[in-house]
Motif scaffolding. Structure first.
Motif, PDB file in Angstrom:
ATOM      1  N   SER A  76       0.843  -1.189   0.000  1.00  0.00           N
ATOM      2  CA  SER A  76       0.000   0.000   0.000  1.00  0.00           C
ATOM      3  C   SER A  76       0.878   1.238   0.000  1.00  0.00           C
ATOM      4  O   SER A  76       2.072   1.185   0.241  1.00  0.00           O
ATOM      5  CB  SER A  76      -0.896   0.024   1.234  1.00  0.00           C
ATOM      6  OG  SER A  76      -0.098   0.129   2.389  1.00  0.00           O
ATOM      7  N   ARG A  77       0.253   2.373  -0.269  1.00  0.00           N
ATOM      8  CA  ARG A  77       0.966   3.646  -0.202  1.00  0.00           C
ATOM      9  C   ARG A  77       1.583   3.839   1.179  1.00  0.00           C
ATOM     10  O   ARG A  77       2.710   4.328   1.309  1.00  0.00           O
ATOM     11  CB  ARG A  77       0.028   4.821  -0.459  1.00  0.00           C
ATOM     12  CG  ARG A  77      -0.763   4.767  -1.690  1.00  0.00           C
ATOM     13  CD  ARG A  77      -1.976   5.684  -1.624  1.00  0.00           C
ATOM     14  NE  ARG A  77      -1.688   7.100  -1.654  1.00  0.00           N
ATOM     15  CZ  ARG A  77      -2.036   7.950  -0.706  1.00  0.00           C
ATOM     16  NH1 ARG A  77      -2.669   7.522   0.374  1.00  0.00           N
ATOM     17  NH2 ARG A  77      -1.762   9.220  -0.820  1.00  0.00           N
ATOM     18  N   GLU A  78       0.827   3.491   2.215  1.00  0.00           N
ATOM     19  CA  GLU A  78       1.281   3.744   3.569  1.00  0.00           C
ATOM     20  C   GLU A  78       2.595   3.016   3.842  1.00  0.00           C
ATOM     21  O   GLU A  78       3.533   3.588   4.396  1.00  0.00           O
ATOM     22  CB  GLU A  78       0.220   3.308   4.582  1.00  0.00           C
ATOM     23  CG  GLU A  78      -1.013   4.187   4.586  1.00  0.00           C
ATOM     24  CD  GLU A  78      -1.919   3.910   3.406  1.00  0.00           C
ATOM     25  OE1 GLU A  78      -1.908   2.771   2.910  1.00  0.00           O
ATOM     26  OE2 GLU A  78      -2.626   4.839   2.962  1.00  0.00           O
ATOM     27  N   ALA A 126       3.284  12.702   8.423  1.00  0.00           N
ATOM     28  CA  ALA A 126       2.410  11.842   7.631  1.00  0.00           C
ATOM     29  C   ALA A 126       2.273  10.472   8.281  1.00  0.00           C
ATOM     30  O   ALA A 126       1.178   9.920   8.398  1.00  0.00           O
ATOM     31  CB  ALA A 126       2.957  11.704   6.218  1.00  0.00           C
ATOM     32  N   VAL A 127       3.378   9.943   8.724  1.00  0.00           N
ATOM     33  CA  VAL A 127       3.350   8.625   9.352  1.00  0.00           C
ATOM     34  C   VAL A 127       2.559   8.692  10.649  1.00  0.00           C
ATOM     35  O   VAL A 127       1.716   7.827  10.936  1.00  0.00           O
ATOM     36  CB  VAL A 127       4.788   8.137   9.618  1.00  0.00           C
ATOM     37  CG1 VAL A 127       4.783   6.938  10.544  1.00  0.00           C
ATOM     38  CG2 VAL A 127       5.469   7.798   8.301  1.00  0.00           C
ATOM     39  N   GLU A 130      -1.178   9.002   9.884  1.00  0.00           N
ATOM     40  CA  GLU A 130      -1.744   7.769   9.380  1.00  0.00           C
ATOM     41  C   GLU A 130      -1.833   6.724  10.487  1.00  0.00           C
ATOM     42  O   GLU A 130      -2.783   5.942  10.542  1.00  0.00           O
ATOM     43  CB  GLU A 130      -0.895   7.234   8.222  1.00  0.00           C
ATOM     44  CG  GLU A 130      -1.444   5.988   7.575  1.00  0.00           C
ATOM     45  CD  GLU A 130      -2.792   6.199   6.923  1.00  0.00           C
ATOM     46  OE1 GLU A 130      -3.140   7.357   6.632  1.00  0.00           O
ATOM     47  OE2 GLU A 130      -3.511   5.205   6.722  1.00  0.00           O
ATOM     48  N   VAL A 133      -4.902   6.587  12.606  1.00  0.00           N
ATOM     49  CA  VAL A 133      -6.078   6.115  11.905  1.00  0.00           C
ATOM     50  C   VAL A 133      -5.953   4.640  11.542  1.00  0.00           C
ATOM     51  O   VAL A 133      -6.920   3.884  11.581  1.00  0.00           O
ATOM     52  CB  VAL A 133      -6.270   6.960  10.627  1.00  0.00           C
ATOM     53  CG1 VAL A 133      -7.026   6.196   9.580  1.00  0.00           C
ATOM     54  CG2 VAL A 133      -6.972   8.254  10.972  1.00  0.00           C
ATOM     55  N   ASN A 134      -4.758   4.252  11.165  1.00  0.00           N
ATOM     56  CA  ASN A 134      -4.547   2.948  10.550  1.00  0.00           C
ATOM     57  C   ASN A 134      -3.819   2.020  11.515  1.00  0.00           C
ATOM     58  O   ASN A 134      -2.639   2.206  11.803  1.00  0.00           O
ATOM     59  CB  ASN A 134      -3.719   3.162   9.283  1.00  0.00           C
ATOM     60  CG  ASN A 134      -3.555   1.896   8.499  1.00  0.00           C
ATOM     61  OD1 ASN A 134      -3.551   0.803   9.061  1.00  0.00           O
ATOM     62  ND2 ASN A 134      -3.421   2.036   7.204  1.00  0.00           N
ATOM     63  N   MET A 137      -0.492   0.753  10.387  1.00  0.00           N
ATOM     64  CA  MET A 137       0.540   1.784  10.459  1.00  0.00           C
ATOM     65  C   MET A 137       0.938   2.002  11.914  1.00  0.00           C
ATOM     66  O   MET A 137       2.113   2.213  12.206  1.00  0.00           O
ATOM     67  CB  MET A 137       0.008   3.077   9.841  1.00  0.00           C
ATOM     68  CG  MET A 137       1.062   4.140   9.649  1.00  0.00           C
ATOM     69  SD  MET A 137       2.384   3.664   8.502  1.00  0.00           S
ATOM     70  CE  MET A 137       2.267   4.974   7.302  1.00  0.00           C
TER      71      MET A 137
ATOM     72  N   GLY B  52      -9.937   7.929   7.255  1.00  0.00           N
ATOM     73  CA  GLY B  52      -9.905   7.414   5.891  1.00  0.00           C
ATOM     74  C   GLY B  52     -11.242   7.514   5.208  1.00  0.00           C
ATOM     75  O   GLY B  52     -11.323   7.650   3.993  1.00  0.00           O
ATOM     76  N   GLN B 122      -7.405  11.699  16.222  1.00  0.00           N
ATOM     77  CA  GLN B 122      -7.528  11.767  14.771  1.00  0.00           C
ATOM     78  C   GLN B 122      -7.383  13.194  14.302  1.00  0.00           C
ATOM     79  O   GLN B 122      -6.625  13.487  13.362  1.00  0.00           O
ATOM     80  CB  GLN B 122      -8.901  11.244  14.355  1.00  0.00           C
ATOM     81  CG  GLN B 122      -9.185   9.826  14.815  1.00  0.00           C
ATOM     82  CD  GLN B 122      -9.432   8.906  13.660  1.00  0.00           C
ATOM     83  OE1 GLN B 122      -9.388   9.322  12.512  1.00  0.00           O
ATOM     84  NE2 GLN B 122      -9.650   7.641  13.934  1.00  0.00           N
ATOM     85  N   ALA B 126      -4.320  14.656  12.150  1.00  0.00           N
ATOM     86  CA  ALA B 126      -4.613  15.102  10.794  1.00  0.00           C
ATOM     87  C   ALA B 126      -4.206  16.554  10.608  1.00  0.00           C
ATOM     88  O   ALA B 126      -3.589  16.930   9.602  1.00  0.00           O
ATOM     89  CB  ALA B 126      -6.102  14.928  10.502  1.00  0.00           C
TER      90      ALA B 126
END
Lengths: 211, 211, 211, 211
Positions: A76-78, A126-127, A130, A133-134, A137, B52, B122, B126
């Motif tokens: 994935s992009r992540e 960015a990490v 993400e 949320v993920n 990640m 997401g 979140q 973000a």
DNA sequence: TATTAAGCGAGACGGTACGTCACGTCTTAGG
DNA sequence: CCTAAGACGTGACGTACCGTCTCGCTTAATA
């Protein structure tokens, strides 16, 4: 972080491997230059055009590579961003200078001292975002920071043995206290981090924890 | 942050009117309920389905509102997220309890004590990530944290006058030292933040700074 | 077509009107200039920017009028286009020249002779296309062409009485034979229509129908 | 009309290759089934739900195809409609029956005899309307009708040679006289077109033109 | 040497969300 | 009750990326 964590396809899922020699799979082997080209293109795209323009297509075009070649290596992009980040922010070695002060300064230096450079900030933010949320990640990010936590534990144990820190010092809390201000400067304050800043933070925290 | 910073269309920075009555613009006025409905829907979407799945269409559907009504008020998804974040994380008042310890704890409480809730994480992550990339977001984020910096300056000045802190104490550095660990716990460590954690951090830092 | 067919609100649905004087309705009367301004703006927008740019908002802006003022007078864009077309293509009077040839030429002249001008073509094509799809438009278009059909019936009847045409001549078929080629030139061939063309068509058809 | 005129991307007007083998472009070739599916879906949507409900999204859904796949092939909705129209209204062959009457009837049959079906009317009207406004569409429509004009020229020439028509007969005018009434019936009169109508029109026109 | 299996760049695929625009309606303050 | 202005919910527009799937080709190891 090691590549293996986010690039499970590379070495995994291979033949039972009776001989310990790497079981060469049939067919054309993967182009080893592509890995580097993709990671470098990722970093370039992120730094030159910002995260908003970070696109798998853009990375592929930048690297002169097909999209499938990227997705064959990263799921994935992540995962790609994460590995690119690992390229920039090397894992620290556990230091052993003889003094807790210098140990902690050494532990932090690699991660933050020039993290103020725009590209590292981009990747770290960015990490981090993400990760919130993920879950995957999140796990990868925790794996990555684990080394620093391990280092902190070793450093603190030795400091306790030397009598530099109280016996009940929590190494994770110590890490929060030292890495936190540095991370905060990078992400929020936006003020530069030099060697003296790291030393100042370490000094205040050690003085505050003694007793 | 004030709404005006990220919603520049609302009042449109005009002052032609000699009388101080706000010069009502012609045409149907914007539905003031829509603002609230959109912000609430933004928070709900972010919290219930994660970042997401954060989609302008989803917010519009959730709020029972047309997409154009959202874009009439906010120029981009990012600005919307920012204003929604401002809804969740209230601006702190500058405390005056008589002791620097309690002042600092009060200053931090609103921002972090329950920031561990997934939705605030979140939003913070973000916003932080976008700020690194987006200069406008960076400015808005700095505007937002300015209040806390102002509070820190006042609290430190009073503490110096009371003799609780050295005369050369840098209030911004103090803020790094206290807010940093809390922010780091939220974003990286992922460990909860309770009242006692805030107090512990404040105690260590104050002890470390007092000579 | 008269405005009444597509502007049913104007005179219709008013009070029983016991006194024969026009029953003035209460409130501000409609601005009679607005009707003309809107129709003119419609024609201008259609001719200057083409049908693709024909927008109720554009017409309103062009006429310096609110959209509601348009919708108060016409129920839809289509009705507005139709009335604007009626402005350009006047209803023919039933001619009575004494010869069927001149009667037919007179009947066609107003509708087609300068219909090759781009704006009339636009309107005719737009109305025609919409009519195929929209039953209401179909009805309005048939109302509009009814006058020509009535004229054809009268002209044919008189021609039969004079012995210029066979007794079983179908006036609608005659109209197809004469108006068709002219319409086709405008819409498909794109070749100009002058007086002599109308006369040529009429001559061929009359000669072909005589026996 | 040929597909190439309105689908310029397909072959891309290239001829670098010395050997006449078509130079296959790299990458995955376009799915040839998608072309047919899209055209068929276009026709279905137009016929089943009318031109007002003609939507690219609807066509995509109907064809089981992504919108991008449509826009990759046709630059606009209009071009798509045009190609779909070409599917329904086949190009006429130039007939050679030995008599000008039968030649002309044959030339018209394919285009108009069942053109009264609602779907063909929709397409013809839509194409015609767009052509008035859109020069490109105008050109495509003229290309499409060129075949019929060519047929008319051949038929008229042979008729002159056979003595069936005067030597100065203008084949384009003849086409106006015959196709015009049929087109007009379809678009304006709304009355059906059967074989006898075509024959009647041809008979009147031929009689009228024969001195 | 020929076969086979996988990697390669390129790009089309079905989706989904983007931000814009126009629709026809509704809501202001004022005429 | 009309006016100009303009916000409203709706829904289509054409674009951009997602992650996957063919294409014809290339590159080794196997047969």
């Amino acid at each position: 972080m090691t590549s293996a964590t986010s690039r499970p396809d590379t070495a995994a899922a291979q033949a039972p491997a009776d001989p310990p020699v790497e079981a060469r799979r049939p067919g054309r082997p993967r182009d080893p230059q592509a890995d580097a080209a993709i990671l470098q293109a990722t970093v370039e795209v992120l730094c030159e055009h910002g995260f908003g323009a970070f696109t798998v297509d853009a990375v592929a075009a930048h690297a002169g590579v097909g999209k499938a070649t990227i997705y064959r290596r990263w799921p994935s992009r992540e995962a790609l961003v994460l590995d690119a980040a690992a390229t920039l922010v090397p894992q620290p070695d556990v230091p052993d200078t003889g003094s807790v002060r210098d140990d902690l300064i050494a532990l932090m230096s690699g991660s933050f001292e020039d993290a103020a450079s725009a590209n590292k900030q981009q990747l770290m933010a960015a990490v981090t975002a993400e990760a919130v949320v993920n879950p995957e990640m999140k796990r990868l990010l925790r794996d990555y920071t684990q080394r620093r936590r391990d280092g902190s534990a070793v450093v603190v144990r030795r400091a306790i043995e030397r009598g530099e820190l109280p016996a009940d010092t929590d190494p994770d809390f110590l890490l929060d206290l030292i890495a936190g201000p540095l991370f905060y400067r990078v992400q929020i304050s936006g003020r530069p981090i030099g060697d003296e800043v790291v030393a100042d933070v370490v000094d205040v925290v050690l003085r505050g924890l003694a007793h």
